[in-house]
Design a protein around this motif. Structure first.
Motif, PDB file in Angstrom:
ATOM      1  N   SER A   1       0.843  -1.193   0.000  1.00 59.74           N
ATOM      2  CA  SER A   1       0.000   0.000   0.000  1.00 59.74           C
ATOM      3  C   SER A   1       0.876   1.240   0.000  1.00 59.74           C
ATOM      4  O   SER A   1       2.083   1.183   0.232  1.00 59.74           O
ATOM      5  CB  SER A   1      -0.938   0.002   1.219  1.00 59.74           C
ATOM      6  OG  SER A   1      -0.191  -0.091   2.422  1.00 59.74           O
TER       7      SER A   1
ATOM      8  N   THR B   1       0.688   5.760  -1.380  1.00 57.44           N
ATOM      9  CA  THR B   1      -0.031   6.965  -1.809  1.00 57.44           C
ATOM     10  C   THR B   1       0.469   7.388  -3.177  1.00 57.44           C
ATOM     11  O   THR B   1       1.676   7.343  -3.446  1.00 57.44           O
ATOM     12  CB  THR B   1       0.180   8.122  -0.810  1.00 57.44           C
ATOM     13  OG1 THR B   1      -0.221   7.689   0.493  1.00 57.44           O
ATOM     14  CG2 THR B   1      -0.634   9.345  -1.193  1.00 57.44           C
TER      15      THR B   1
ATOM     16  N   PRO C   1      -3.096  14.764  -4.011  1.00 60.11           N
ATOM     17  CA  PRO C   1      -3.553  13.373  -4.081  1.00 60.11           C
ATOM     18  C   PRO C   1      -4.356  13.153  -5.359  1.00 60.11           C
ATOM     19  O   PRO C   1      -5.147  14.004  -5.758  1.00 60.11           O
ATOM     20  CB  PRO C   1      -4.436  13.230  -2.835  1.00 60.11           C
ATOM     21  CG  PRO C   1      -4.053  14.366  -1.943  1.00 60.11           C
ATOM     22  CD  PRO C   1      -3.623  15.477  -2.836  1.00 60.11           C
TER      23      PRO C   1
ATOM     24  N   THR D   1      -6.796   4.222  -6.297  1.00 59.32           N
ATOM     25  CA  THR D   1      -6.611   5.238  -5.266  1.00 59.32           C
ATOM     26  C   THR D   1      -7.947   5.809  -4.817  1.00 59.32           C
ATOM     27  O   THR D   1      -8.885   5.935  -5.598  1.00 59.32           O
ATOM     28  CB  THR D   1      -5.724   6.378  -5.785  1.00 59.32           C
ATOM     29  OG1 THR D   1      -6.329   6.956  -6.950  1.00 59.32           O
ATOM     30  CG2 THR D   1      -4.341   5.883  -6.133  1.00 59.32           C
TER      31      THR D   1
ATOM     32  N   ARG E   1      -7.889  10.342  -0.958  1.00 57.92           N
ATOM     33  CA  ARG E   1      -6.650  10.801  -0.346  1.00 57.92           C
ATOM     34  C   ARG E   1      -5.423  10.345  -1.126  1.00 57.92           C
ATOM     35  O   ARG E   1      -4.295  10.555  -0.696  1.00 57.92           O
ATOM     36  CB  ARG E   1      -6.560  10.311   1.099  1.00 57.92           C
ATOM     37  CG  ARG E   1      -7.578  10.940   2.030  1.00 57.92           C
ATOM     38  CD  ARG E   1      -7.534  10.300   3.413  1.00 57.92           C
ATOM     39  NE  ARG E   1      -8.411  10.988   4.340  1.00 57.92           N
ATOM     40  CZ  ARG E   1      -9.704  10.772   4.458  1.00 57.92           C
ATOM     41  NH1 ARG E   1     -10.292   9.874   3.664  1.00 57.92           N
ATOM     42  NH2 ARG E   1     -10.438  11.434   5.317  1.00 57.92           N
TER      43      ARG E   1
ATOM     44  N   HIS F   1      -4.658   7.269  -1.491  1.00 57.68           N
ATOM     45  CA  HIS F   1      -4.184   6.015  -0.909  1.00 57.68           C
ATOM     46  C   HIS F   1      -4.590   4.831  -1.794  1.00 57.68           C
ATOM     47  O   HIS F   1      -5.660   4.829  -2.406  1.00 57.68           O
ATOM     48  CB  HIS F   1      -4.773   5.819   0.488  1.00 57.68           C
ATOM     49  CG  HIS F   1      -4.332   6.870   1.468  1.00 57.68           C
ATOM     50  ND1 HIS F   1      -4.905   7.027   2.705  1.00 57.68           N
ATOM     51  CD2 HIS F   1      -3.364   7.820   1.405  1.00 57.68           C
ATOM     52  CE1 HIS F   1      -4.335   8.030   3.341  1.00 57.68           C
ATOM     53  NE2 HIS F   1      -3.401   8.530   2.560  1.00 57.68           N
TER      54      HIS F   1
ATOM     55  N   SER G   1      -4.237   0.248  -1.990  1.00 57.89           N
ATOM     56  CA  SER G   1      -3.812  -1.052  -1.462  1.00 57.89           C
ATOM     57  C   SER G   1      -3.977  -2.081  -2.559  1.00 57.89           C
ATOM     58  O   SER G   1      -4.996  -2.073  -3.273  1.00 57.89           O
ATOM     59  CB  SER G   1      -4.640  -1.457  -0.230  1.00 57.89           C
ATOM     60  OG  SER G   1      -4.377  -0.615   0.865  1.00 57.89           O
TER      61      SER G   1
ATOM     62  N   ASP H   1       4.254  -0.544   3.201  1.00 58.08           N
ATOM     63  CA  ASP H   1       2.961   0.133   3.336  1.00 58.08           C
ATOM     64  C   ASP H   1       3.092   1.652   3.217  1.00 58.08           C
ATOM     65  O   ASP H   1       2.174   2.379   3.597  1.00 58.08           O
ATOM     66  CB  ASP H   1       2.298  -0.233   4.659  1.00 58.08           C
ATOM     67  CG  ASP H   1       3.168   0.108   5.860  1.00 58.08           C
ATOM     68  OD1 ASP H   1       4.273   0.660   5.662  1.00 58.08           O
ATOM     69  OD2 ASP H   1       2.748  -0.181   7.006  1.00 58.08           O
ATOM     70  N   ASP H   2       4.233   2.113   2.723  1.00 58.31           N
ATOM     71  CA  ASP H   2       4.467   3.555   2.604  1.00 58.31           C
ATOM     72  C   ASP H   2       5.024   3.927   1.226  1.00 58.31           C
ATOM     73  O   ASP H   2       5.814   4.852   1.089  1.00 58.31           O
ATOM     74  CB  ASP H   2       5.432   4.022   3.694  1.00 58.31           C
ATOM     75  CG  ASP H   2       6.760   3.266   3.664  1.00 58.31           C
ATOM     76  OD1 ASP H   2       6.896   2.322   2.846  1.00 58.31           O
ATOM     77  OD2 ASP H   2       7.657   3.627   4.453  1.00 58.31           O
TER      78      ASP H   2
ATOM     79  N   ASP I   1       4.056  12.576   0.789  1.00 55.80           N
ATOM     80  CA  ASP I   1       2.614  12.686   0.995  1.00 55.80           C
ATOM     81  C   ASP I   1       2.253  13.424   2.276  1.00 55.80           C
ATOM     82  O   ASP I   1       1.078  13.706   2.524  1.00 55.80           O
ATOM     83  CB  ASP I   1       1.956  11.305   0.987  1.00 55.80           C
ATOM     84  CG  ASP I   1       2.500  10.403   2.088  1.00 55.80           C
ATOM     85  OD1 ASP I   1       3.692  10.515   2.408  1.00 55.80           O
ATOM     86  OD2 ASP I   1       1.725   9.585   2.630  1.00 55.80           O
TER      87      ASP I   1
END
Length: 651
Positions: free
Chosen positions: A146, A148, A157, A185, A188, A190, A192, A263-264, A614
């Protein structure tokens, strides 16, 4: 006791039923004082069961505890591996039905990610982060990554952009093969990606306009990560908070969970710069004195023009209204030429042929004015009308209109009453200027009670030939006047300007503030853009060799800042190129909005890499605002129960 006969009983029941029906029609909604439904739909069962193995059917059915609806399923619901034939996803009562059109792949983990598309039918409470998984083989791949996705130019975003993985590590896979695993996405930025098998992958972002899951259109926004992604997982602990009420914590419990890594991840999306085919898009003559040529793409050289019924030698003043060479305005100097009803000419310019080569091409044009010149009869009627109007005014005693009406060259003078000490005057005309008598222009400063002439420089604007800028050294707090004598400026078509006068005062230094940035971690060639609170560029300065970016004479207000590592040193942000594996130029934001007061000086240390990309752009400057987050509202309403149902679900 009195007995009710059966016919009467039937009539009484019918009357009661009718009354109940009328009451229900008149009282749609909840009973007054009842609680508002804030709970999302609750998963009950499904076919196949969550995590089922060896499933080989095309239909999936998922049941909930209440009637549900789907919001934008074509946009929010993502199936991985991606389906080339679009699946049929729909709500039916308390169920979600999915019919897969593609043939199921053997030994493959399938993940259906609903994001927040599933909502209850009455209040629209969304079920956040709901995902459903099954396998056509004998095991489930459980890894996930995951991160951004941001717009590379301004770190906004990016919503509803496809993000996917390729197990094929060849560069050509992104342009020829569908992505293996995909996500999308949210508001935001984001994303996954679930159901990943162990291995090494390349990560991509794609604004998939043609829905083929690979980069096939040059106008599609894209992103990619230079380094490989290796999904892993590890045990981790997180605190779960239980509340007595909205202000009082009951207990904090440490709960174990599986953390999926990475995850970043950060992806920076951009639109590749494309070379558009060049052709003549439009040629028109809106007025007699001017015609315009518009091309689909710019070129470094002007087209060659040969007049067929007039002499084109030195016949025009050529203006580029957009500052580029793809749009050209030709102002005709000679009245004998612009009075022609039709201008016939040969135009030779560079044209993109079928082999994408720029080759010379010659077109013959016949340009007719959209506005016809007035005939002698029309001019006579106009003069007669004006004379009657003057006589009427004279009878009413209007002495100002006793003489003949004079038409002047229109002019707009930019000279604000409170002039910034770094600003300048601008004279803007409606047509090109033939001559300016600078001796008839006067700039005066008020010394005590007298107006004293001071020197100035007058320069034609580089972007608009109808503009002239007047520069002078303003003394803060002093008063000035700009005066123009009559007939000081002669327009191309014979009109002169009238007398003009503008008075203004230069602002005092105490009215300004300064912002100084000490920058750490930028490239050797970089520039900083000072922004207003709406992310609009106000000023740009180069970062000095000492790492300084200083902004003087700023009006009080709120300011942001953006730094661009200017790799090619051309003074502007440049996009990327996948074919050359060149990422877009790197952009960084100062992490907060600065509020500057008059007569104040702010000095800020700026470490461009001290926080993830982000987390840099201040929320109040973002144009892409998050969707309304009902998750927090639901959690606050359930605090007394000790629940944690605001968290998403994955089956």
């Amino acid at each position: 006791m009195k007995t009710i006969r059966r016919p009467h009983l039937r009539r009484l029941c019918a009357a009661l039923a009718g009354a109940a029906l009328l009451y229900s029609c008149a009282s749609v909604g909840r009973i007054e004082g009842g609680p508002i439904d804030v709970d999302p739909p609750l998963f009950l069962r499904s076919t196949p069961a969550p995590g089922a193995l060896n499933y080989d059917r095309q239909r999936i059915r998922i049941e909930f505890d209440e009637y549900i609806k789907l919001e934008n399923p074509g946009e929010k619901v993502v199936i991985s591996p991606p389906q080339v034939q679009q699946p049929n996803v729909r709500a039916s009562g308390k169920r979600v039905l999915i019919d897969l059109e593609d043939t199921l792949k053997p030994d493959m983990t399938y993940t259906i990610d609903f994001s927040d598309a599933i909502q209850d039918n009455n209040e629209g409470n969304p079920l956040y982060d709901f995902a459903f998984t099954f396998s056509t083989g004998d095991h489930i791949d459980t890894l996930q990554v995951s991160g951004t996705l941001l717009n590379a130019a301004d770190l906004e975003p990016v919503k509803n952009m496809l993000v996917g993985l390729h197990a094929n590590l060849a560069d050509s896979a992104f342009t020829t093969l569908p992505l293996d695993r995909v996500g999308r996405t949210d508001s935001r930025g984001h994303f996954s990606i679930r159901g990943i098998a162990p291995g090494r992958y390349r990560l991509f972002g794609l604004q998939d306009g043609d829905q083929n899951y690979f980069f096939s259109q040059p106008t599609e926004n894209i992103a990619w990560r230079d380094s490989l992604v290796v999904p892993t997982c590890e045990p981790a602990i997180r605190p779960d908070t239980f509340w007595i009420d909205s202000l009082t914590i009951d207990t904090i419990v440490q709960t174990g969970y599986t953390r999926f890594l990475p995850d970043d991840l950060i992806l920076l999306a951009f639109r590749p710069q494309t070379v558009r085919p060049r052709r003549l898009a439009k040629s028109e003559r809106p007025v007699m004195e001017r015609f315009q040529l518009c091309f689909t793409a710019p070129d470094d050289t002007l087209p060659a023009l040969r007049g067929l019924n007039f002499d084109a030698t030195d016949a025009f003043i050529i203006e580029r209204p957009t500052g580029r060479i793809d749009t050209l305005d030709y102002w005709i100097r000679d009245s004998l030429v612009y009075q022609l009803d039709t201008l016939k000419m040969e135009l030779t310019y560079l044209y993109t042929d079928t082999l994408d080569r720029l080759v010379p091409r010659t077109d013959t044009l016949a340009l007719v004015s959209k506005v016809k010149p007035k005939t002698e009869e029309e001019k006579a009627k106009e003069r007669e009308r004006k004379e009657k109007e003057r006589k009427r005014r004279r009878k009413k005693g209007d002495k100002e209109d006793a003489g003949p009406e004079t038409e002047f060259l229109p002019i707009d003078i930019y000279a604000p009453s409170a002039m910034d000490v770094y600003d300048y005057l601008t004279l803007t005309f409606k047509e090109p200027v033939a001559r300016i008598d600078t001796a008839a222009l006067h700039l005066r400063q008020k010394v005590d009670t007298l107006w004293t002439d001071i020197p100035f420089d007058l320069e034609q604007d580089t972007a608009d030939l109808k503009k002239f800028n007047l520069f002078a050294d303003w003394t803060p707090g002093e008063s000035y006047a700009f005066e123009m004598d009559s007939i000081a400026v002669h327009g191309l078509y014979g009109l002169f300007t009238d007398k003009q006068r503008k008075e203004f005062t230069a602002k005092k230094l105490e009215e300004y503030g300064q912002i100084f940035f000490d920058i750490h971690g930028a490239d050797s060639v970089a520039f900083v853009e000072l922004l207003d609170a709406q992310d609009k560029v106000l000023r740009t300065v180069r970062v000095s060799p000492q790492g300084r970016a200083d902004f003087y004479f700023l009006n009080p207000g709120k300011y942001g800042a953006r730094l661009v590592n200017d790799a090619n040193g051309n003074g502007r942000w440049d996009t990327g190129d996948y074919a050359l594996k060149r990422q877009p130029e790197q952009v960084y934001y100062y992490w907060q909005v600065l509020e500057l007061k008059a007569n104040f000086e702010l000095r800020q240390d700026w470490y461009v890499n001290d926080r993830p990309r982000d987390k840099q752009k201040p929320d109040e400057m973002k144009k892409q605002k998050p969707d309304e987050d009902k998750r927090n509202k639901n959690r606050n309403n359930r605090n007394g129960s000790g629940g944690n149902s605001g968290r998403g679900y994955s089956y």
